[in-house]
Design a protein around this motif. Structure first.
Motif, PDB file in Angstrom:
ATOM      1  N   SER A  58       0.814  -1.222   0.000  1.00 55.47           N
ATOM      2  CA  SER A  58       0.000   0.000   0.000  1.00 55.47           C
ATOM      3  C   SER A  58       0.846   1.270   0.000  1.00 55.47           C
ATOM      4  N   GLU A  66       0.399   3.538  -3.066  1.00 55.47           N
ATOM      5  CA  GLU A  66      -0.874   4.175  -3.421  1.00 55.47           C
ATOM      6  C   GLU A  66      -0.785   5.694  -3.529  1.00 55.47           C
ATOM      7  N   ARG A 109      -1.195   8.006  -6.867  1.00 53.90           N
ATOM      8  CA  ARG A 109      -2.283   8.982  -6.861  1.00 53.90           C
ATOM      9  C   ARG A 109      -1.826  10.311  -7.438  1.00 53.90           C
ATOM     10  N   ILE A 138      -0.190  -3.225  -7.930  1.00 51.25           N
ATOM     11  CA  ILE A 138       0.353  -1.925  -8.320  1.00 51.25           C
ATOM     12  C   ILE A 138      -0.437  -1.363  -9.502  1.00 51.25           C
ATOM     13  N   ARG A 162      -3.519  -1.973 -10.269  1.00 54.40           N
ATOM     14  CA  ARG A 162      -4.850  -1.547  -9.804  1.00 54.40           C
ATOM     15  C   ARG A 162      -4.769  -0.196  -9.094  1.00 54.40           C
ATOM     16  N   TYR A 163      -3.722  -0.001  -8.283  1.00 53.56           N
ATOM     17  CA  TYR A 163      -3.535   1.307  -7.641  1.00 53.56           C
ATOM     18  C   TYR A 163      -3.379   2.403  -8.700  1.00 53.56           C
ATOM     19  N   ILE A 173      -6.838   3.222 -10.038  1.00 52.15           N
ATOM     20  CA  ILE A 173      -7.687   3.933  -9.086  1.00 52.15           C
ATOM     21  C   ILE A 173      -7.357   5.423  -9.025  1.00 52.15           C
ATOM     22  N   SER A 174      -6.098   5.772  -9.310  1.00 53.21           N
ATOM     23  CA  SER A 174      -5.672   7.173  -9.253  1.00 53.21           C
ATOM     24  C   SER A 174      -6.485   8.033 -10.220  1.00 53.21           C
ATOM     25  N   GLY A 188      -9.226  -0.858 -11.803  1.00 58.04           N
ATOM     26  CA  GLY A 188      -8.976   0.318 -10.986  1.00 58.04           C
ATOM     27  C   GLY A 188      -9.666   1.559 -11.525  1.00 58.04           C
ATOM     28  N   ARG A 234     -12.670   4.257  -9.731  1.00 60.88           N
ATOM     29  CA  ARG A 234     -12.287   5.619  -9.357  1.00 60.88           C
ATOM     30  C   ARG A 234     -13.424   6.355  -8.657  1.00 60.88           C
ATOM     31  N   ARG A 291      -8.937   9.144   2.156  1.00 63.02           N
ATOM     32  CA  ARG A 291      -7.572   9.363   1.659  1.00 63.02           C
ATOM     33  C   ARG A 291      -7.060  10.736   2.116  1.00 63.02           C
ATOM     34  N   THR A 316      -0.326   9.658   3.338  1.00 61.59           N
ATOM     35  CA  THR A 316      -1.038   8.628   4.080  1.00 61.59           C
ATOM     36  C   THR A 316      -1.425   9.141   5.465  1.00 61.59           C
TER      37      THR A 316
END
Length: 385
Positions: free
Chosen positions: A216, A219, A223, A259, A261-262, A265-266, A300, A304, A338, A362
């Motif tokens: 994580s 992430e 982002r 990674i 998928r992260y 998601i960004s 991902g 979003r 987040r 984080t």
């Protein structure tokens, strides 16, 4: 969309589509074929192959195709996806490598302007340079994240190759690069000179062990990324087929997909590239891994959540922490939980927001700040400016 730079998907693959289950990805894609140039109206992502590897240090004149990757990808089942995807076919290698770069620049630029995310399959990783140049007239602040065993800084005084493209990105005008981050680097694949230069430029780097210990950690880095470039040789050799084998150490299949998928998601990632694919006769493992990396990126993107609208004070919580002489301002999204930290010394000339730009972070960064520790990402951004 101008299809003049793109060759259609092979007829053989389209024939094999007829044998697939009706719910597979292949049956749902808008595919560029010999008889159809699909409309991109409503499309969110577009797959583009680039058959160019002449600037690879290992190039020995061989040609390649992405047939096996497409075959593996088409037979997968989609998740609960709401976005349309197109497969635009391949950019054939030009008369010169510069011709191939130029074609990729124009294709990627037109897709980004249409708010379509290109998923680029290569080819040698120096194609990242062309991907970066596609943003020249779109944005003046670009963050690149490279998932790789090495930094790819190389010797910028020599012609560009797949191990030195970053040096060309840094030194060539227009200077659009704001930050560069290497994920999964392995020290023995990088010279001390390159390691020192990364520190001098205040770029970020995360060792393989640090990421595999806590995946994580990537992430917030992803982002903040605009471009994510992934070298398939960052995957350990036990996960891939014979010709793709490179190193016994690296990410496993689960980690590289996480990674990916992260990256999807960004909200900020607008292009994603997978490079250094080496096809071979017994290629099922590598082709399927690339297909699954693509699948997780698309998953991902479909997950979003717009949680970075800080013009609405009701959508976030604001925390101010005094560390030494610095006042650190944190924001937490009420929607996703987040975190971001304000960069007060940096002004984006094209920003429409009144507050300062924000750096993804984080909850642990906030906790550390309350204990008197300045987050390392914030410090590097500070020193860079």
């Amino acid at each position: 969309m101008d299809y003049s730079f793109l060759s259609p998907v092979q007829d053989q693959l389209l024939d094999e589509l007829e044998l697939l289950h009706d719910q597979t990805i292949g049956k749902k894609l808008r595919i560029h074929s010999r008889t159809l140039e699909p409309s991109l109206e409503g499309v969110k992502m577009a797959i583009v192959g680039v058959l160019e590897s002449r600037n690879s240090v290992d190039y020995i004149g061989e040609e390649f195709q992405f047939t096996e990757i497409r075959k593996a990808f088409y037979k997968l089942f989609p998740g609960n996806w709401s976005h349309d995807i197109a497969d635009l076919g391949d950019i054939q290698r030009g008369e010169t490598v510069e011709d191939s770069y130029s074609a990729l620049i124009q294709v990627v630029s037109s897709l980004i302007k249409a708010k379509i995310i290109p998923i680029i399959i290569g080819g040698s990783q120096d194609l990242t340079y062309a991907n970066y140049r596609a943003y020249d007239k779109i944005s003046s602040m670009i963050n690149i994240v490279n998932v790789d065993k090495s930094f790819d800084l190389g010797d910028s005084s020599k012609p560009i190759n797949n191990g030195s493209y970053l040096g060309k990105i840094i030194l060539e005008q227009p200077y659009n690069l704001f930050n560069y981050t290497a994920l999964g680097f392995q020290t023995y694949f990088n010279s001390q000179e390159e390691i020192d230069l990364m520190e001098k430029l205040y770029f970020e780097s995360y060792r393989l062990g640090a990421i595999t210990h806590a995946i994580s950690v990537v992430e917030p880095v992803l982002r903040d990324a605009d471009i994510v470039t992934l070298d398939i040789n960052s995957v350990k050799s036990s996960e891939v087929s014979l010709k793709q084998k490179y190193s016994p150490n690296g990410f496993n299949g689960r980690e590289i997909c996480a990674i990916s998928r992260y990256a999807g998601i960004s909200n900020k990632v607008t292009s994603f590239g997978i490079y250094e694919y080496n096809p071979s006769q017994n290629d099922e493992a590598t082709a399927m891994l690339v297909a699954q990396i693509m699948w997780y990126f698309i998953e991902g993107v479909n997950c979003r959540i717009k949680d970075d609208d800080f013009s609405d004070s009701n959508s976030y919580l604001k925390f101010t922490v005094l560390v030494e002489s610095e006042e650190l301002v944190f924001f937490k999204s009420k929607k996703t939980g987040r975190w971001w930290i304000e960069i007060p010394f940096l002004e984006y000339s094209n920003t429409k927001l009144k507050q300062h730009p924000l750096l993804a972070c984080t909850h642990e960064d906030y906790i550390s700040a309350t204990k008197g520790l300045i987050p390392e990402r914030w410090y590097k951004a500070y020193k860079k400016n």
